[in-house]
Design an enzyme around this catalytic site. Structure first.
Site, PDB file in Angstrom:
ATOM      1  N   TYR A  97       4.720  -9.334   9.638  1.00 61.31           N
ATOM      2  CA  TYR A  97       4.973 -10.739   9.291  1.00 61.31           C
ATOM      3  C   TYR A  97       5.993 -11.369  10.238  1.00 61.31           C
ATOM      4  O   TYR A  97       6.372 -12.523  10.063  1.00 61.31           O
ATOM      5  CB  TYR A  97       5.523 -10.843   7.856  1.00 61.31           C
ATOM      6  CG  TYR A  97       4.476 -10.695   6.778  1.00 61.31           C
ATOM      7  CD1 TYR A  97       3.794  -9.497   6.601  1.00 61.31           C
ATOM      8  CD2 TYR A  97       4.177 -11.749   5.918  1.00 61.31           C
ATOM      9  CE1 TYR A  97       2.845  -9.360   5.598  1.00 61.31           C
ATOM     10  CE2 TYR A  97       3.228 -11.625   4.920  1.00 61.31           C
ATOM     11  CZ  TYR A  97       2.570 -10.424   4.770  1.00 61.31           C
ATOM     12  OH  TYR A  97       1.627 -10.298   3.777  1.00 61.31           O
ATOM     13  N   LYS A 114       3.047   4.765   6.659  1.00 58.95           N
ATOM     14  CA  LYS A 114       1.888   5.371   7.314  1.00 58.95           C
ATOM     15  C   LYS A 114       2.451   6.071   8.548  1.00 58.95           C
ATOM     16  O   LYS A 114       2.144   5.732   9.694  1.00 58.95           O
ATOM     17  CB  LYS A 114       0.902   4.232   7.648  1.00 58.95           C
ATOM     18  CG  LYS A 114      -0.430   4.641   8.184  1.00 58.95           C
ATOM     19  CD  LYS A 114      -1.369   5.243   7.163  1.00 58.95           C
ATOM     20  CE  LYS A 114      -2.589   5.770   7.900  1.00 58.95           C
ATOM     21  NZ  LYS A 114      -3.426   6.648   7.093  1.00 58.95           N
ATOM     22  N   ASP A 131      -2.432   4.910   2.391  1.00 61.36           N
ATOM     23  CA  ASP A 131      -3.813   5.075   1.912  1.00 61.36           C
ATOM     24  C   ASP A 131      -3.847   5.983   0.686  1.00 61.36           C
ATOM     25  O   ASP A 131      -4.511   5.686  -0.310  1.00 61.36           O
ATOM     26  CB  ASP A 131      -4.746   5.564   3.040  1.00 61.36           C
ATOM     27  CG  ASP A 131      -4.189   6.773   3.809  1.00 61.36           C
ATOM     28  OD1 ASP A 131      -3.008   7.143   3.601  1.00 61.36           O
ATOM     29  OD2 ASP A 131      -4.941   7.338   4.627  1.00 61.36           O
ATOM     30  N   ASP A 143       2.440  -6.067   0.428  1.00 71.73           N
ATOM     31  CA  ASP A 143       1.542  -7.169   0.093  1.00 71.73           C
ATOM     32  C   ASP A 143       0.242  -6.621  -0.483  1.00 71.73           C
ATOM     33  O   ASP A 143      -0.212  -7.036  -1.554  1.00 71.73           O
ATOM     34  CB  ASP A 143       1.273  -7.997   1.358  1.00 71.73           C
ATOM     35  CG  ASP A 143       0.330  -9.147   1.086  1.00 71.73           C
ATOM     36  OD1 ASP A 143       0.558  -9.874   0.105  1.00 71.73           O
ATOM     37  OD2 ASP A 143      -0.654  -9.311   1.839  1.00 71.73           O
ATOM     38  N   ASP A 152      -1.024  -6.335  -4.803  1.00 72.49           N
ATOM     39  CA  ASP A 152      -2.231  -6.935  -5.383  1.00 72.49           C
ATOM     40  C   ASP A 152      -3.069  -5.873  -6.086  1.00 72.49           C
ATOM     41  O   ASP A 152      -3.647  -6.116  -7.149  1.00 72.49           O
ATOM     42  CB  ASP A 152      -3.093  -7.613  -4.302  1.00 72.49           C
ATOM     43  CG  ASP A 152      -2.781  -9.103  -4.153  1.00 72.49           C
ATOM     44  OD1 ASP A 152      -1.610  -9.479  -4.361  1.00 72.49           O
ATOM     45  OD2 ASP A 152      -3.700  -9.891  -3.832  1.00 72.49           O
TER      46      ASP A 152
HETATM   47  C1  IPM Z   1       2.197 -12.852  -1.291  1.00 70.72           C
HETATM   48  C2  IPM Z   1       1.227 -13.705  -0.547  1.00 70.72           C
HETATM   49  C3  IPM Z   1       1.873 -14.144   0.760  1.00 70.72           C
HETATM   50  C4  IPM Z   1       2.114 -12.884   1.589  1.00 70.72           C
HETATM   51  C5  IPM Z   1       1.128 -15.191   1.560  1.00 70.72           C
HETATM   52  C6  IPM Z   1       0.809 -16.424   0.736  1.00 70.72           C
HETATM   53  C7  IPM Z   1       1.886 -15.585   2.800  1.00 70.72           C
HETATM   54  O1  IPM Z   1       0.036 -13.027  -0.331  1.00 70.72           O
HETATM   55  O2  IPM Z   1       3.296 -13.333  -1.599  1.00 70.72           O
HETATM   56  O3  IPM Z   1       1.866 -11.701  -1.572  1.00 70.72           O
HETATM   57  O4  IPM Z   1       1.242 -12.434   2.332  1.00 70.72           O
HETATM   58  O5  IPM Z   1       3.217 -12.366   1.495  1.00 70.72           O
HETATM   59 MG    MG Z   2      -0.046 -11.145  -1.290  1.00 69.90          MG
END
Ligand code: IPM
Ligand code: MG
Length: 291
Positions: A114, A159, A192, A216, A220
């Site tokens: 990032y 990793k 992984d 990130d 999710d």
């Molecule tokens: C998160 C989101 C962000 C990220 C995006 C919106 C930039 O996916 O906060 O997880 O990738 O960090």
């Molecule tokens: Mg995200």
């Protein structure tokens, strides 16, 4: 405590979930609304104005909906708003709790892929994965402190078998800190394998500390296992009041995006934004009292 809170509702379902979350803050705080997002960008080309940055920097915390819009090319709003705020306010920890799973992510929040370094030269595109001792160490230290406070296990996820340079730095600093925190059991998993184990055996993890991109992706995944993206919230923090570059201790937001397909239809689950508002109040209440 009477706080100054900046509120950035953003795009899509952002404004409706934030509206549902505002009552959590309660009366007595002074709120300032930041109008950044797709509508203003499309109308004026502005992402975060100087006035926005000033208002946020002078607030105790920022509550945010989500930004992103199918009419705006990928990356403009994300980099120009979310990532800029994380980097300029130096919010180096991204905390993502998944209570259903008894799991907490501590994600490094300013570097890794990032960083924004890199570029495109015709058919060759380079995205630089930056890892500095300063950022890795402060993130890891925070994770050790949290694990210690909860009597929890800490798992470093990386990793190291492929990303040998960054991986070695993360491991080296983890080993150094493990000596400082002898009471914290420390483990390691490749990213992984951690993805696999999160699905098959989530109970093996308590606190996961990892880099920006792995955090990130895996958070999710954890949201999918534990109640869905509608419920997961996060705190982007600069926990140390001494080194904090502005008054703003953190940005609190749902993990989910703007869901333009359901925006304005009363279908969005505001749970994540409500949890984000609770996390904001918790963080404010833990601040050392100033006189
Ligand atoms: C998160 C989101 C962000 C990220 C995006 C919106 C930039 O996916 O906060 O997880 O990738 O960090
Ligand atoms: Mg995200």
């Amino acid at each position: 405590m009477k706080a100054r809170v900046a509120v950035l509702p953003g795009d899509g379902i952002g404004p409706e979930v934030i509206e549902a979350a505002l009552p959590v803050l309660g009366a007595g705080h002074s709120l300032v609304t930041i109008e950044a997002g797709a509508e203003r960008y499309l109308a004026t080309g502005e992402l975060l104005t100087e006035a926005d940055m000033e208002a946020i920097s002078e607030s105790d915390a920022l509550l945010m909906g989500a930004v992103g819009d199918p009419r705006v090319p990928d990356g403009i709003l994300e980099r120009g708003i979310v990532i800029r705020l994380r980097q300029e306010l130096d919010l180096y920890v991204n905390l993502r709790p998944f209570r259903e799973l008894g799991l907490l992510f501590v994600r490094e929040n300013t570097e890794g892929p990032y960083s924004g370094e890199g570029g495109r030269d015709g058919d060759r595109a380079i995205e630089v994965n930056v890892n500095t001792r300063r950022s890795v160490e402060r993130c890891l230290r925070y994770a050790f402190e949290v694990a210690q406070a909860r009597s929890a296990r800490l798992t470093l996820v990386h990793k190291t078998n492929v990303l040998v340079h960054a991986g070695a730095l993360w491991r080296e600093i983890t080993d150094e800190l493990a000596a400082e925190f002898p009471g914290v059991p420390v483990g390691y998993e490749h990213a992984d394998a951690a993805a696999y184990h999160l699905v098959t055996e989530p109970g093996r993890f308590d606190v996961i500390v990892t880099d920006n991109l792995f955090g990130d992706l895996l958070s999710d995944l954890a949201a999918g296992l534990g109640g869905g993206l509608g419920r997961a919230a996060s705190a982007n923090l600069h926990p140390d009041p001494i080194t904090r570059p502005t008054r703003c201790l953190g940005l609190f937001e749902p993990v989910h995006g703007t869901a333009p397909d359901i925006a304005g239809r009363g279908l969005a689950d505001p749970s994540a934004a409500i949890t984000a508002a609770h996390m904001l109040l918790d963080a404010l209440s833990q601040e050392p009292a100033t006189t």
